[in-house]
Design an enzyme around this catalytic site. Structure first.
Site, short mmCIF file in Angstrom:
data_model
loop_
_atom_site.label_atom_id
_atom_site.label_comp_id
_atom_site.label_asym_id
_atom_site.label_seq_id
_atom_site.Cartn_x
_atom_site.Cartn_y
_atom_site.Cartn_z
N TYR A 104 -16.31 76.90 29.99
CA TYR A 104 -16.22 77.19 31.37
C TYR A 104 -16.00 77.91 32.07
O TYR A 104 -16.31 78.40 33.55
CB TYR A 104 -15.32 75.21 31.81
CG TYR A 104 -14.65 75.35 33.21
CD1 TYR A 104 -15.99 74.38 34.06
CD2 TYR A 104 -13.84 75.35 33.88
CE1 TYR A 104 -15.61 73.84 35.40
CE2 TYR A 104 -13.48 75.66 34.81
CZ TYR A 104 -14.30 74.39 36.12
OH TYR A 104 -13.85 74.51 37.50
N HIS B 144 -6.35 66.67 34.46
CA HIS B 144 -5.76 67.67 34.67
C HIS B 144 -4.32 66.94 34.18
O HIS B 144 -3.88 66.26 34.13
CB HIS B 144 -5.61 68.87 35.70
CG HIS B 144 -6.78 69.43 35.18
ND1 HIS B 144 -8.21 68.50 35.96
CD2 HIS B 144 -8.06 70.20 34.53
CE1 HIS B 144 -9.61 69.78 35.95
NE2 HIS B 144 -8.82 70.94 34.93
N SER C 284 -11.49 79.34 38.75
CA SER C 284 -10.83 78.47 38.12
C SER C 284 -10.14 79.63 36.96
O SER C 284 -10.39 80.96 36.81
CB SER C 284 -11.28 77.91 37.09
OG SER C 284 -9.66 77.10 36.09
N SER C 285 -8.25 79.18 36.76
CA SER C 285 -7.71 80.13 36.42
C SER C 285 -7.90 80.12 35.06
O SER C 285 -7.81 81.09 34.34
CB SER C 285 -5.89 79.81 36.46
OG SER C 285 -6.00 78.74 36.37
N CYS C 286 -9.30 79.89 34.36
CA CYS C 286 -9.20 79.63 33.20
C CYS C 286 -9.97 81.24 32.49
O CYS C 286 -10.46 80.96 31.64
CB CYS C 286 -10.02 78.51 32.78
SG CYS C 286 -11.18 77.96 33.22
N LYS D 51 -17.65 79.72 33.86
CA LYS D 51 -17.30 80.50 36.21
C LYS D 51 -17.12 81.94 35.87
O LYS D 51 -16.78 82.78 37.30
CB LYS D 51 -15.94 79.45 36.27
CG LYS D 51 -15.89 79.01 36.15
CD LYS D 51 -16.42 78.29 37.56
CE LYS D 51 -15.92 76.97 38.23
NZ LYS D 51 -16.52 76.60 39.59
#
Length: 309
Positions: free
Chosen positions: A137, A180, A108-110, A141
């Site tokens: 999270y 989201h 994920s981009s987070c 990842k």
């Protein structure tokens, strides 16, 4: 990937996994293995070991994860960290043990630092503090990326990691609290339209910038990368284009056909000020997204109407 290869899609009922499943079917793959979470709990090490030993998949798309929006990530911090670590630890390790030819880990981009320079280049990983609300999270990842790299380095496994930007599309999650921003706004505008409300209140200031990719475009990119990419680290998947949450809201308002006003609740968290992917690495390999945002929102809204109204 050979057309008769045994391919396991972990998380096939989620938005991402179902898009990958549709793409592989469309391309003529007919030996796809899928299990619901009731049939196979990926958090259960013994169950995952038995599954891999029994099925012996040749390729794995690891799209299973515990996911949610800002509120869910911040509320269930222990669950997000523990469950995601369990899922990826079990699947990646068993893929190594049973000799899987290639595995794709979806992140994920987070994973990127909260205040990283924009657009986000792959090399910005671990260069600064994370966004606090979804740190557990993100850490899970990041561990998955590093795990794939470690198995590549130590055991020569062809394990790759891809980092999608914000996704939306068919089979999205429209839960009032745990979704989201894009699906949450589709639901809000639809409910306001149905109830003839005069206004829709939107969390945050409306100023953060976000990038959105249609999930079927992500599936196209994953299929392309499984055939054309093999290296350590990670590769971004996105459009390379972003807009403010306010402009996103106006676009969704137009698609849904809501006639009222917008208000913004600045007491709610904004999250990261901007999250735009640098997708030059992906473009150089020869892949670019096809579905533009307004077209994708129309498709997602039609799917929402079919399933939730």
């Amino acid at each position: 990937m050979e057309k008769n290869a045994k391919i396991y899609i972990a998380g096939h009922r989620g938005m991402v996994g179902s898009a990958i499943y549709r793409k592989l079917q469309k391309e003529g793959y007919n030996n796809l293995i899928v299990k619901t979470s009731a049939e196979l709990d990926l958090r259960d090490q013994l169950a995952v070991t038995d599954f891999f030993n029994r099925e012996l998949p040749e390729y794995v798309f690891l799209a299973a994860a515990k996911v949610g929006g800002i509120i869910a990530n911040n509320t269930y911090r222990a669950d997000f960290l523990y469950e995601n670590l369990c899922i990826q630890n079990n699947v990646i390790h068993e893929a190594y043990k049973t000799g899987v030819k290639k595995l794709m880990f979806l992140g994920s981009s987070c994973i990127y630092p909260k205040l990283a320079p924009q657009p986000l280049k792959e090399e910005y990983l671990l260069t600064g503090p994370l966004e606090e609300t979804n740190e557990p999270y993100a850490i899970a990842k990041i561990a998955g990326i590093k795990m794939a790299d470690a198995y590549r380095a130590q055991y020569n496994c062809d394990f790759i990691s891809v980092m999608p930007t914000n996704l939306y599309g068919y089979n999205d999650n429209y839960h009032p609290q745990n979704s989201h921003v894009l699906p949450a706004l589709i639901r809000k505008f639809h409910e306001a339209k149905v109830s003839c409300s005069n206004e829709v209140n939107i969390w945050g200031s409306g100023t953060p910038m976000r990038e959105f990719l249609f999930a079927d475009d992500l599936a196209e990119a994953c299929y392309f990368l499984m055939q054309n990419y093999s290296e350590a680290g990670l590769i971004n998947i996105g459009t390379g284009e972003d807009l403010t949450i306010k402009d996103l809201a106006l676009l969704i308002k137009k698609v849904v056909g809501f006639e009222g006003a917008l208000t913004f609740d600045s007491s709610k968290p904004d999250g990261t000020p901007r999250k735009l992917m640098d997708v030059s690495k992906l473009h150089e390999l020869g892949w670019k997204h096809k579905v533009e945002l307004e077209e994708g929102i129309k498709l997602a809204y039609a799917d929402f109407l079919a399933k939730h109204s």
